[in-house]
Design an enzyme around this catalytic site. Structure first.
Site, short mmCIF file in Angstrom:
data_model
loop_
_atom_site.label_atom_id
_atom_site.label_comp_id
_atom_site.label_asym_id
_atom_site.label_seq_id
_atom_site.Cartn_x
_atom_site.Cartn_y
_atom_site.Cartn_z
N HIS A 474 0.81 -1.22 0.00
CA HIS A 474 0.00 0.00 0.00
C HIS A 474 0.85 1.27 0.00
O HIS A 474 0.38 2.33 -0.33
CB HIS A 474 -1.01 -0.02 1.17
CG HIS A 474 -0.41 0.32 2.51
ND1 HIS A 474 0.04 -0.63 3.39
CD2 HIS A 474 -0.21 1.52 3.11
CE1 HIS A 474 0.49 -0.04 4.48
NE2 HIS A 474 0.36 1.27 4.32
N ASP A 527 -0.12 -7.56 1.69
CA ASP A 527 0.40 -6.17 1.64
C ASP A 527 1.93 -6.21 1.61
O ASP A 527 2.62 -5.98 2.60
CB ASP A 527 -0.12 -5.43 2.88
CG ASP A 527 0.17 -3.94 2.80
OD1 ASP A 527 0.58 -3.47 1.70
OD2 ASP A 527 -0.01 -3.26 3.83
N SER A 618 4.59 2.55 7.83
CA SER A 618 4.12 1.50 6.94
C SER A 618 5.23 1.03 6.00
O SER A 618 5.97 1.85 5.45
CB SER A 618 2.97 2.02 6.07
OG SER A 618 1.80 2.01 6.84
#
Ligand SMILES: *[C@@H]1O[C@H](CO)[C@@H](O)[C@H](O)[C@H]1NC(C)=O
Ligand SMILES: *[C@@H]1O[C@H](CO)[C@@H](O)[C@H](O)[C@H]1NC(C)=O
Ligand SMILES: *[C@@H]1O[C@H](CO)[C@@H](O)[C@H](O)[C@H]1NC(C)=O
Ligand SMILES: *[C@@H]1O[C@H](CO)[C@@H](O)[C@H](O)[C@H]1NC(C)=O
Ligand SMILES: [Ca+2]
Ligand SMILES: [Ca+2]
Ligand SMILES: [Ca+2]
Length: 675
Positions: A474, A527, A618
C-alpha cells in the site's frame, strides 16, 4: 774450450782466481800497520761452496772490535766479526765451521785497523777452498727414487718402468693410452703394488652404436685415508663422471651409455696398494627410459636400444610447446640414436589455467595476489568487502584441461560460479537511554537495513540484498511505474549524507487488493511489494541488508519480543525526523483491533505496552530477535512488514497488523530471480 769461454765471459771471477789459496793481513806474520783498509772477495762456481778456514788470528782487542776488526760476509751479509787473539783450536771449533758461502755464492773479507796500535799484533791468516756440494745429503731435495752427486751438481734417476718428469726430480710412469674394443685394464705396476706419481688417462672406445660396459674383477685396493681418496680412479664420459673410487670395495659394474670413456688413475708419491682390474666390453647402446620429462612412452620397456622407436605423449596435465599444440600434435615418435640419445625430442610443459577472469564479478577477488596457475596449483576466491560472503566453491585447482575446477565444477560454469552475497542481519549494537514517547531513537548503524521513502507517501522499507528492498504494497500502490527515491544509511530523515537509491522496478504482490477510487477495500491481504534499485547499493556499516525469515508453524514471534522501526509518528504527530524503534510482542489476532477489514493468515498482530507502529512507519521492518540481542549466529531477520492498524496510532492498546513475510519466501525468491 767452449765451456771455458762461456765461463770466462759470465763469471770472470771463477777462473781468474785459483780454487784454493791463502789470504792474510798485510805484513803478516810481521805486525800490521795502523789505518789499513783491506778488501778481499772470492766466489764459488755453481754447485760449489767456498769455505774459509782461519788458522791464525791476532788483532788488537777492543769492545765490539771497534778498533781493529776482521769481518767476513757471505753474499754481502755479515757472518762473523773478529778481533783479539784466538788459538787455532778455538778458531776450528767455534769460528771456521760457519765461514762458508751458499752454493755458487761469494765470501768477502774486510780488514780494518784504526790509527794506533798499543802493541805489535801479527794479524790473520786464512785458507780458502772451493768444494763441491753433496746435494744428495740435503733432505730438502726430492729425488723421488735415486740421487747422484757429482762435482758441481747432482742428478736424479728412477727405477725401471718409471721415467723422470720434466722437473728432473719426480719419477713417474707413462700410462696414457688409447684402447679400442674389449679388454682388461690394470694400473702400471700390476701385478703387485701400482706405481706412485702416476697420472694415467686411458681412453677406451668401441664402435658406433655400442656403449662401454665396465666391471671390476678380483681385488680392488686403491689408497684412501678415512674414506678420503689418496689415490683415485675416476671414470668420465661426455656427460657423466663416475667416482672418484678408492678403498677396498670394488664399485659395482655399470653401463656407461657412452661410446668412449676416459679412465683416470692418479696416485701420490707413496703407498703399497694393489690396484684394480677393470674389464671393458661393448654392448648395444641404450637410450634413457625417458625421452623428455613429464611424458609417457609407449611401448613401455625396461630397456630401449639403438633403433627402437617409441611414441611420446605428455603426461596428464602437460602439453607440448605452443607451436606443436597449434599444429594439433598430441604425440610424436622418437627413435633411439646410435649416440644413445632420442631424436626428435619435444618438451612437455604443465597446462596453464591462467589468471581467472573475474572482471564480470567485481566483488570477487583472489586471496593471493599472484598465485601459480599451472596444473595442480590452487587458487581461492574471496569477496572484496566484509559486507559480502562468498557463496559456492571458494577453492579451485587447475585441472588437466586447463580449467579451474572444484568438485567437478568449473569456476565459470554458469550455475556454479561462486558469487558474493551480501551478509544479512548484521548491525552495530548500541544501548540507548534516550527514550522518546512510544519508542527509542535509533543510532546510526544500529538498524542499517531501514530505508525511508518520503514521497509520494511516507513509509518505510527494508533492504534485503544489495539491490532489493521489501516494503508494504500500500506504500507504493499506484506508483509502480514511477521512479521513486529511497533513502538509507541514516537516522535523520534530513541527513544530507544519506544513501539515495532510485527504483528500477516496483513489483506489488499480484494478490494484493489495489486501491480503487471510491471503493472501500475489503482487506490488506498480501500487503507486500518488492523494490529493485537501479544500481547496486554500496554496502557499508551504515547500510546493510536484513535476513529473510524461515518458514515456521505457529505464532510468528514464538513468544519473544521483536523490534519495529521507522520514521513514523509518535503520539499525535504523523512523522518523526529521526529513526525510532520499539519492542513489540505478538498477540492473538482476536485480541487485536477489529474492523470491516478481513484478517487473514498472511498477517499477524503485534504491539507493545505504550509503543506501536504508526502511519509513516508502513512498509518498515519488524525484526527478530529484539534489537540488541542479535549475534553472528543469530542475525536479524525480517518477520513482519508494518501493514495496517487503527486510524489513531496507539489506540487499541497499541496493536497493529504486520505482513507475515515467511508466507512470501517463494514469491520473493522467484520474483528476484526473474527480474
Ligand atoms: C707416453 O706414451 C705415449 C704413447 O705411448 C707417447 O706418445 C708419449 O710421448 C709418452 N710420454 C712420455 C713422457 O714418455
Ligand atoms: C591443491 O590443493 C590440494 C587439496 O587441498 C592439495 O592436495 C594440493 O597439494 C594443492 N596443490 C598445490 C600445488 O599446492
Ligand atoms: C576440468 O574441469 C572441467 C570442469 O569441471 C571438466 O569438464 C573437465 O573434464 C576437467 N578435465 C579433466 C581432465 O578432468
Ligand atoms: C493527541 O490529541 C488528542 C486529541 O486531539 C489529545 O487529547 C491528546 O492529549 C494528544 N496526545 C498527545 C500526546 O499530544
Ligand atoms: Ca789498532
Ligand atoms: Ca754435487
Ligand atoms: Ca699412494
Amino acid at each position: 774450450m767452449i765451456i771455458l769461454c762461456v765461463c770466462v765471459i759470465l763469471l770472470p771471477v771463477c777462473f781468474t782466481h785459483p780454487l784454493a789459496g791463502w789470504v792474510s793481513s798485510p805484513g803478516h806474520p810481521g805486525g800490521y800497520e795502523p789505518d789499513i783498509k783491506m778488501n778481499w772477495e772470492r766466489c764459488a762456481p755453481a754447485g760449489h761452496t767456498l769455505t774459509l778456514s782461519i788458522v791464525h788470528l791476532d788483532l788488537e782487542d777492543s769492545h765490539d772490535c771497534e778498533n781493529d776488526a776482521l769481518e767476513v760476509f757471505a753474499n754481502g751479509i755479515l757472518i762473523s766479526k773478529l778481533c783479539g787473539k784466538k788459538s787455532t783450536e778455538q778458531l776450528q771449533a767455534s769460528v771456521n765451521p760457519s765461514l762458508r758461502s751458499p752454493s755458487g755464492g761469494c765470501l768477502s773479507l774486510t780488514f780494518q785497523t784504526d790509527y794506533s796500535n798499543t802493541e805489535q799484533h801479527t794479524g790473520f791468516r786464512a785458507f780458502y777452498t772451493v768444494q763441491d756440494i753433496d746435494e744428495c745429503l740435503d733432505g730438502d731435495l726430492q729425488c723421488s727414487h735415486f740421487c747422484h752427486n757429482y762435482i758441481g751438481g747432482y742428478s736424479c734417476s728412477c727405477r725401471p718402468g718409471y721415467f723422470l718428469r720434466e722437473d728432473q726430480h719426480t719419477c713417474t710412469v707413462n700410462c696414457t693410452e688409447e684402447r679400442f674394443g674389449e679388454g682388461v685394464l690394470t694400473p702400471p705396476g700390476s701385478p703387485g703394488p701400482y706405481f706412485e706419481n702416476a697420472q694415467c688417462t686411458y681412453t677406451l672406445s668401441v664402435e658406433e652404436g655400442k656403449q662401454i660396459i665396465l666391471n671390476f674383477i678380483g681385488e680392488f685396493d686403491v689408497e684412501d685415508r678415512e674414506g678420503q681418496c689418496i689415490d683415485s680412479l675416476t671414470i668420465k664420459t661426455d656427460s657423466a663422471t663416475f667416482g672418484p673410487f678408492c678403498g677396498k670395495k670394488a664399485p659395482s659394474g655399470f653401463n656407461t651409455a657412452a661410446r668412449q670413456v676416459q679412465v683416470l688413475f692418479n696416485t701420490d708419491q707413496e703407498g703399497q696398494n694393489l690396484g684394480f682390474s677393470l674389464t671393458y666390453r661393448a654392448k648395444l647402446m641404450e637410450c634413457p627410459g625417458t625421452v623428455t620429462p613429464d611424458s609417457v612412452l609407449s611401448p613401455q620397456r625396461t630397456v630401449y636400444v639403438v633403433g627402437d622407436t617409441v611414441t611420446v605423449q605428455c603426461k596428464t596435465g602437460y602439453t607440448f610447446d605452443a607451436h606443436l599444440v597449434k599444429a594439433d600434435v598430441k604425440h610424436f615418435e622418437s627413435t633411439c640414436q646410435t649416440s644413445g640419445k632420442w631424436s626428435p625430442v619435444y618438451s612437455c610443459a604443465p597446462v596453464d589455467c591462467g589468471d581467472p577472469d573475474l572482471s564480470k564479478n567485481d566483488l570477487l577477488a583472489l586471496t593471493e595476489e599472484r598465485p601459480l596457475t599451472t596444473y595442480t596449483h590452487n587458487i581461492s576466491l574471496k569477496c572484496l568487502t566484509k559486507f559480502y560472503q562468498l557463496s559456492g566453491h571458494a577453492h579451485f585447482t587447475c585441472n588437466a584441461s586447463g580449467l579451474w575446477e572444484s568438485h567437478g565444477e568449473s569456476l565459470f560454469d554458469e550455475a556454479n560460479s561462486p558469487i558474493c552475497l551480501p551478509e544479512c542481519g548484521m548491525n552495530e549494537e548500541f544501548f540507548s537511554f534516550e527514550r522518546v514517547y512510544g519508542g527509542e531513537r535509533a543510532r546510526l548503524k544500529q538498524i542499517p537495513w531501514q530505508l525511508l521513502i518520503k514521497r509520494p507517501r511516507r513509509g518505510g522499507a527494508s533492504l534485503i540484498s544489495d539491490r532489493w528492498a521489501l516494503t508494504a504494497a500500500h506504500v507504493v500502490d499506484g506508483h509502480e511505474t514511477k521512479k521513486l527515491t529511497f533513502n538509507g544509511g541514516m537516522i535523520d530523515g534530513q541527513d544530507n549524507n544519506a544513501v539515495i537509491m532510485e527504483t528500477e522496478k516496483i513489483i506489488i504482490h499480484p494478490d494484493y487488493e489495489r486501491e480503487v477510487f471510491g471503493l472501500a477495500r475489503t482487506s490488506y491481504d498480501n500487503d507486500i511489494a518488492l523494490v529493485k534499485m537501479s544500481a547496486r547499493v554500496p554496502l557499508s556499516f551504515k547500510i546493510r541488508p536484513v535476513c529473510l525469515p524461515k518458514k515456521s508453524a505457529g505464532p510468528v514471534m514464538k513468544g519473544v519480543m521483536g523490534t519495529v522501526s521507522g520514521y513514523g509518528g509518535t503520539g499525535n504527530k504523523t512523522k518523526s525526523q529521526f529513526l525510532q524503534y520499539a519492542h513489540l510482542e505478538e498477540y492473538p489476532k482476536l485480541s487485536c483491533f477489529q474492523s470491516n477489514l478481513k484478517v487473514t493468515d498472511n498477517m499477524f498482530c503485534a504491539g507493545g505496552d505504550e509503543a506501536d507502529s504508526c502511519k509513516g512507519d508502513s512498509g518498515g521492518p519488524l525484526v527478530l530477535p529484539m534489537l540488541g540481542t542479535g549475534a553472528p549466529n543469530k542475525p536479524y531477520r525480517l518477520e513482519g512488514i508494518v501493514s495496517w492498524g487503527p486510524a489513531q496510532c496507539g489506540d487499541e492498546a497499541f496493536k497493529g497488523y504486520y505482513t507475515k513475510v515467511q508466507n512470501y519466501l517463494d514469491w520473493i525468491r522467484e520474483t528476484m530471480e526473474k527480474n
